[in-house]
Write an enzyme that holds these catalytic residues in place. Structure first.
Site, PDB file in Angstrom:
ATOM      1  N   HIS A   1      -6.814  -5.488  -7.841  1.00  0.00           N
ATOM      2  CA  HIS A   1      -6.658  -4.781  -6.555  1.00  0.00           C
ATOM      3  C   HIS A   1      -7.753  -5.201  -5.582  1.00  0.00           C
ATOM      4  O   HIS A   1      -8.925  -4.880  -5.794  1.00  0.00           O
ATOM      5  CB  HIS A   1      -6.714  -3.275  -6.797  1.00  0.00           C
ATOM      6  CG  HIS A   1      -6.120  -2.468  -5.675  1.00  0.00           C
ATOM      7  ND1 HIS A   1      -4.811  -2.582  -5.272  1.00  0.00           N
ATOM      8  CD2 HIS A   1      -6.660  -1.535  -4.851  1.00  0.00           C
ATOM      9  CE1 HIS A   1      -4.557  -1.758  -4.276  1.00  0.00           C
ATOM     10  NE2 HIS A   1      -5.677  -1.106  -3.999  1.00  0.00           N
TER      11      HIS A   1
ATOM     12  N   ARG B   1       0.788  -1.238   0.000  1.00  0.00           N
ATOM     13  CA  ARG B   1       0.000   0.000   0.000  1.00  0.00           C
ATOM     14  C   ARG B   1       0.816   1.282   0.000  1.00  0.00           C
ATOM     15  O   ARG B   1       0.597   2.148  -0.833  1.00  0.00           O
ATOM     16  CB  ARG B   1      -0.929   0.034   1.224  1.00  0.00           C
ATOM     17  CG  ARG B   1      -2.004  -1.023   1.232  1.00  0.00           C
ATOM     18  CD  ARG B   1      -3.009  -0.714   2.332  1.00  0.00           C
ATOM     19  NE  ARG B   1      -3.975  -1.792   2.523  1.00  0.00           N
ATOM     20  CZ  ARG B   1      -4.978  -1.735   3.383  1.00  0.00           C
ATOM     21  NH1 ARG B   1      -5.140  -0.662   4.138  1.00  0.00           N
ATOM     22  NH2 ARG B   1      -5.813  -2.735   3.512  1.00  0.00           N
TER      23      ARG B   1
ATOM     24  N   TYR C   1     -18.824  10.006 -14.306  1.00  0.00           N
ATOM     25  CA  TYR C   1     -18.868  11.206 -15.144  1.00  0.00           C
ATOM     26  C   TYR C   1     -17.549  11.477 -15.865  1.00  0.00           C
ATOM     27  O   TYR C   1     -17.527  12.183 -16.864  1.00  0.00           O
ATOM     28  CB  TYR C   1     -19.230  12.438 -14.306  1.00  0.00           C
ATOM     29  CG  TYR C   1     -20.589  12.364 -13.664  1.00  0.00           C
ATOM     30  CD1 TYR C   1     -21.735  12.230 -14.424  1.00  0.00           C
ATOM     31  CD2 TYR C   1     -20.718  12.420 -12.277  1.00  0.00           C
ATOM     32  CE1 TYR C   1     -22.993  12.165 -13.834  1.00  0.00           C
ATOM     33  CE2 TYR C   1     -21.953  12.350 -11.671  1.00  0.00           C
ATOM     34  CZ  TYR C   1     -23.090  12.228 -12.455  1.00  0.00           C
ATOM     35  OH  TYR C   1     -24.324  12.150 -11.862  1.00  0.00           O
TER      36      TYR C   1
END
Length: 787
Positions: free
Chosen positions: A81, A34, A125
């Protein structure tokens, strides 16, 4: 121990050991999966997986059409992931922001946030694809240049690291917090980083000092100016950690009669909208008198406009404003560098966290790049050799074409034909299969020439690659040439200036210096201090009765003063605390205790307030020979000691601990302190009813804190109750007897010499209290000029 055993019959495990082992596993998972970037490609796993999915799965090359971000996030989450969609999308958004990365890796279409602090639009979007510089991270994957490992569900494979053609760990930097460690690597100019690599390829023994001559310092996408010295930057790069001082850049403009200070860049990581809001509040509160208005005219470039006041020196005002802003806002700060990243180990799938200096970062990346190029060449050579192998079969075929055709026509099938061709012409299985798959049109004479030309070309290319692989010098030269090509393709000018190496903004304007008095709006006000030590300032006062104080309290000192003038607060312990008038809270309420501004001792109280506005001070009087000129502060203690010291020694603002006006004996305390021009009489009254008045000039002036001299010869058990200054024979201080009768101590009745025993004020009893009149001055003398 039985409490920790399981019903499986296994040996019991102590809770401490189990917790430690599991926490270590968790810490390692955070570090590797991470938080920390790999020194080879400069990426964290989530970033690497996003780029790989966009390149390998979705084909979102720079020339391709845009694709919805939600499609990318879904692909990454489904196959690579094992975390939530928000973490994936946030990582992708950051890689698309040109104010977060010096060289963004993702080409975003839509709202991907702004430097104002606006959040990106929802993933449904926005649309994305890769940028050309990101393709340089991924384009060599097909050449088997890096190791692959199974994904979290074992259904696919993912690269352990990307075959980065540039040292992105320095070019774009990285930030992350792991367990017990963190990283914060600033971005650097691509041209400088490549030049540093070229220097190290040419001279592997190059020192960090030599590398810093090429890589001069961080280069932030939001610009700014680095004020750290070359020596400080060198120390940061030598140790791999340390602060880099960074501040905003500015210039000035003139439009007609108006002058403006323009902020052209802000420090990295600072949000612009909250900054503009903060600047507006500062201007509105008049904390920055040089500026009258602020607005944001930024487009793709930062442009924060501060309008300067009219009728002043614009260059000096701009410099003073910037000096204040750099001191009191985040327009000046530091970037804490911590170059911690994962370095390769014997296990290709696991990196080891380590803090690196500048040279170590470049060495690790160059070693990886040379190995990547070697593996790429080996892959290309294998492909060439495979093609040459097939072309050699074609060449043999054309030497006995008719016989080969006859063998094929008389064969029982493909397998029989393959075996007969292998036996007749000395071919292997792969060559025989290639001949059998050959199209008939390629049996023409012209095709033979084409095959022979291709064979010669492939042999020459293979020979060149073999020579390169056999020579470390040639391999290094290839890496060097590729780096130079990428430098020309992606390099651009530095955005962040380095103060000690480049011209500063606002050419011709001297480096701003901070002077606290430049930022005080000079205006008249009233300083009010109550008997209980509550202080405030008000813009106007009509009568003393209308000044608000707490119940049981009363106004004791009220002076007119300028906001730039200091005020001395003399206390019972002999301290002198100096505060600039503008630092006193402006309010129509009760005010605040003086000790909020200072560190008072227990039971320490204000006994005198002396504003130092020049309009309210008497003209300086020459003292006796060797004495400091007046005016003076005169104070008397309870044990009958008196001191006269010049106010000039207390003009400078003091610390919270104040200064020492008078050194008192144990158990002694000051009664009162007054401002004197040297013409007054000291009027002293004791608790047992004795009074004495003597000229101020009989008290020798001291240059600093002193024990003082005797004011009055006190009788045993007596002490001073009241002290004041009188400028007229019949005027003085008022005390109250035990019969509640007021008595006046004045020079006309009680004049004597200093250290005298004084005259009896009352025949019997003692004085009960000092009826101290408030010290009031609502206006200056007629015709006085501002200080």
């Amino acid at each position: 121990m039985d409490l920790f055993a399981e019903n499986t019959g296994e040996m019991p495990v102590a809770l401490l050991d189990a917790a430690r082992d599991r926490y270590i596993l968790y810490a390692l998972s955070v570090i590797h999966a991470r938080a920390l970037p790999d020194v080879r490609d400069g990426l964290k796993p989530v970033q690497r997986r996003i780029l790989y999915a966009m390149y390998h799965n979705l084909g979102l090359h720079p020339s391709a059409r845009y694709r919805k971000s939600a499609a990318v996030v879904g692909e990454v989450m489904a196959k690579y992931h094992p975390h939530g969609d928000s973490a994936i999308y946030e990582a992708m958004v950051r890689m698309a922001q040109d104010f977060s990365l010096l060289h963004p890796l993702v080409d975003g279409q839509g709202n991907f946030g702004s430097v104002d602090g606006d959040n990106a639009a929802a993933m449904r979007y926005t649309e994305t694809k890769l940028r050309p510089i990101a393709e340089d991270l991924l384009s060599e994957l097909d050449a088997r240049t890096v190791h692959f490992r199974p994904t979290y569900d074992g259904q696919n494979f993912e690269p352990v690291v990307l075959p980065a053609q540039l040292p992105h760990v320095l070019v774009n930097g990285s930030e992350g917090i792991a367990v017990g460690m963190a990283t914060r690597i600033p971005p650097h100019n691509l041209r400088e980083v490549v030049d540093g690599c070229l220097l190290l390829l040419k001279n592997p023994a190059a020192t960090i000092e030599e590398l810093c001559g090429v890589i001069r310092g961080p280069d932030f996408p939001t610009g700014g100016e680095i004020t750290s010295t070359p020596g400080e930057l060198l120390e940061v790069y030598r140790e791999g950690h340390g602060p880099v001082r960074l501040r905003a850049t500015w210039t000035t403009e003139q439009r007609g009669r108006k002058h403006f200070l323009i902020l052209t860049s802000i420090p990295y990581g600072l949000l612009k909208a909250p900054l503009v809001e903060q600047l507006g509040g500062i201007v509105g509160e008049k904390r920055l008198p040089q500026v009258v208005d602020v607005r944001d005219e930024s487009t793709t470039e930062t442009r924060i406009v501060l309008e300067l006041r009219a009728g002043a020196d614009p260059a000096a005002d701009a410099a003073a404003a910037m000096a204040w802003l750099w001191r009191h806002t985040k327009l000046s700060g530091s970037f804490p560098v911590n170059i911690t990243c994962l370095i390769p180990t014997d296990n290709p799938e696991v990196g080891s966290p380590r803090r690196l200096n500048l040279k170590e970062v470049l060495e690790h990346w160059l070693a990886f790049r040379v190995e990547t190029v070697r593996r790429r060449l080996q892959h290309e050579l294998a492909q060439l050799q495979g093609r040459i192998h097939v072309l050699e079969a074609y060449e043999k075929l054309f030497d006995a074409l008719d016989e080969a055709i006859r063998i094929i026509r008389t064969s029982e099938g493909k397998r029989d034909a393959s075996q007969k061709l292998q036996a007749r012409f000395g071919l292997d299985h792969e060559q025989a299969e290639a001949i059998l798959e050959l199209k008939l049109y390629r049996l023409a004479k012209m095709e033979l020439l084409v095959i022979q030309e291709e064979l010669a070309e492939k042999r020459m290319m293979a020979g060149s690659i073999e020579a390169t692989l056999a020579s470390a010098i040639q391999l290094t030269a290839l890496v060097r040439n590729e780096l130079k090509s990428l430098r020309r393709q992606h390099g651009r000018d530095r955005l962040t200036r380095i103060q000690n190496m480049e011209p500063t903004a606002g050419a011709g304007i001297a480096e701003p210096e901070y002077n606290e008095q430049d930022y005080i709006v000079a205006e008249d006000t009233f300083v009010i201090c109550s008997r209980d030590g509550y202080v405030k300032r008000q813009g106007s006062v009509t009568t003393v009765e209308k000044v608000r104080v707490r119940d049981g309290d009363a106004v004791q000192w009220l002076y007119r003063s300028s906001t730039v003038a200091p005020v001395i607060f003399v206390t019972s312990t002999g301290g002198a605390y100096v505060l600039r008038t503008d630092a006193i809270t402006a309010t129509a309420g009760h005010g605040e205790p003086v000790q909020r501004h200072f560190s008072f001792a227990d039971r320490e109280a204000v006994v005198g307030v002396i504003p130092l506005d020049g309009r309210g001070l008497p003209a300086p009087e020459p003292g006796a020979e060797g004495e400091e000129p007046g005016p003076w502060i005169v104070a008397v203690s309870r044990q009958g000691r008196v001191i006269r010291t010049p106010v000039q020694a207390h003009r400078e603002v003091s610390t919270k601990n104040g200064r020492r006006l008078m050194r008192l004996e144990e158990g002694d305390s000051l009664i009162a302190a007054w401002l004197s021009d040297g013409t007054e009489h000291c009027c002293v009254a004791t608790r047992e009813g004795w009074a004495l008045c003597f000229p101020v000039t009989e008290v020798s002036a001291s240059k600093g804190a002193a024990k003082g001299v005797g004011a009055m010869d006190l009788r045993e058990g007596d002490d001073v109750l009241a002290f004041g200054l009188s400028r007229e024979p019949a005027a003085g201080l008022t005390v109250v007897t035990g019969a509640d009768q007021p008595e006046t101590v004045c020079p006309a009745k009680h004049r004597g010499a200093r250290l005298g025993k004084g005259r009896r004020l009352i025949k019997k009893g003692a004085l009960t209290r000092w009826q101290r009149a408030p010290d009031i001055r609502l206006s200056f003398e007629e015709g006085e000029e501002p200080a």
